[in-house]
Design a protein around this motif. Structure first.
Motif, mmCIF file in Angstrom:
data_model
loop_
_atom_site.group_PDB
_atom_site.id
_atom_site.type_symbol
_atom_site.label_atom_id
_atom_site.label_comp_id
_atom_site.label_asym_id
_atom_site.label_seq_id
_atom_site.Cartn_x
_atom_site.Cartn_y
_atom_site.Cartn_z
ATOM 1 N N GLY A 1 -17.983 -11.398 -8.990
ATOM 2 C CA GLY A 1 -16.741 -12.155 -9.032
ATOM 3 C C GLY A 1 -15.987 -12.220 -7.714
ATOM 4 N N LYS A 2 -16.591 -11.722 -6.653
ATOM 5 C CA LYS A 2 -15.917 -11.715 -5.345
ATOM 6 C C LYS A 2 -16.751 -12.472 -4.310
ATOM 7 N N GLU A 3 -16.099 -12.801 -3.210
ATOM 8 C CA GLU A 3 -16.791 -13.472 -2.132
ATOM 9 C C GLU A 3 -17.647 -12.477 -1.346
ATOM 10 N N ARG A 4 -18.654 -13.003 -0.669
ATOM 11 C CA ARG A 4 -19.483 -12.161 0.185
ATOM 12 C C ARG A 4 -18.640 -11.679 1.356
ATOM 13 N N GLU A 5 -18.738 -10.383 1.652
ATOM 14 C CA GLU A 5 -17.936 -9.819 2.735
ATOM 15 C C GLU A 5 -18.813 -9.093 3.749
ATOM 16 N N GLN B 1 -21.769 -8.526 -1.690
ATOM 17 C CA GLN B 1 -21.037 -9.371 -2.618
ATOM 18 C C GLN B 1 -20.935 -8.664 -3.958
ATOM 19 N N GLU C 1 -16.260 1.179 -5.686
ATOM 20 C CA GLU C 1 -15.891 -0.074 -5.017
ATOM 21 C C GLU C 1 -16.982 -0.577 -4.076
ATOM 22 N N ALA D 1 -22.269 -3.537 -5.235
ATOM 23 C CA ALA D 1 -22.433 -4.927 -4.804
ATOM 24 C C ALA D 1 -23.910 -5.212 -4.561
#
Length: 126
Positions: free
Chosen positions: A42-46, A39, A89, A92
């Motif tokens: 500011g983003k969803e867990r992927e 994660q 990128e 996380a």
């Protein structure tokens, strides 16, 4: 009960490598398919990667395929994520997950997770 603890996070330069480990206290991990999720701020867990209970099947998100390798050692009750060619990128919090047998290929879609770890932060600097 399964308690998952991740380790190995930290700061790494772009292009470098990092190795994450997930260990369990309590019940053996050999009863579960295991996965890694992440994660970013500011983003969803992927979903990142998954491995079957036996270790014979692995599955990866397209974004990490060819760069990350998931493995497990059922004798040591651990799961590892080897991350190579890291880029910013990939920054996380990385979470280890235990899921029902047979969910290796669907883990990223169905999110049928029985147990989550607390996460470890990986920061990739440019």
């Amino acid at each position: 009960q399964v308690q998952l603890v991740e380790s190995g996070g930290g700061l790494v330069q772009a292009g470098g490598s990092q190795r994450l480990s997930c260990a369990s206290s309590g019940r053996t991990l050999r009863d579960y398919a295991m996965g890694w999720f992440r994660q970013a701020p500011g983003k969803e867990r992927e979903f990142v990667a998954a491995i079957s209970a036996s270790g014979g099947t692995t599955f990866y998100a397209d974004s990490v395929k060819g760069r990350f390798t998931i493995s497990r050692d059922n004798a040591k009750n651990t799961v590892t994520l080897q991350m190579n060619s890291l880029n910013p990128e990939d920054t996380a919090v990385y979470y280890c997950a235990a899921a029902p047998r047979g969910t290796t290929r669907t883990m990223g879609i169905n999110r049928r997770i029985d147990y989550w770890g607390t996460g470890t932060l990986v920061t990739v600097s440019s």
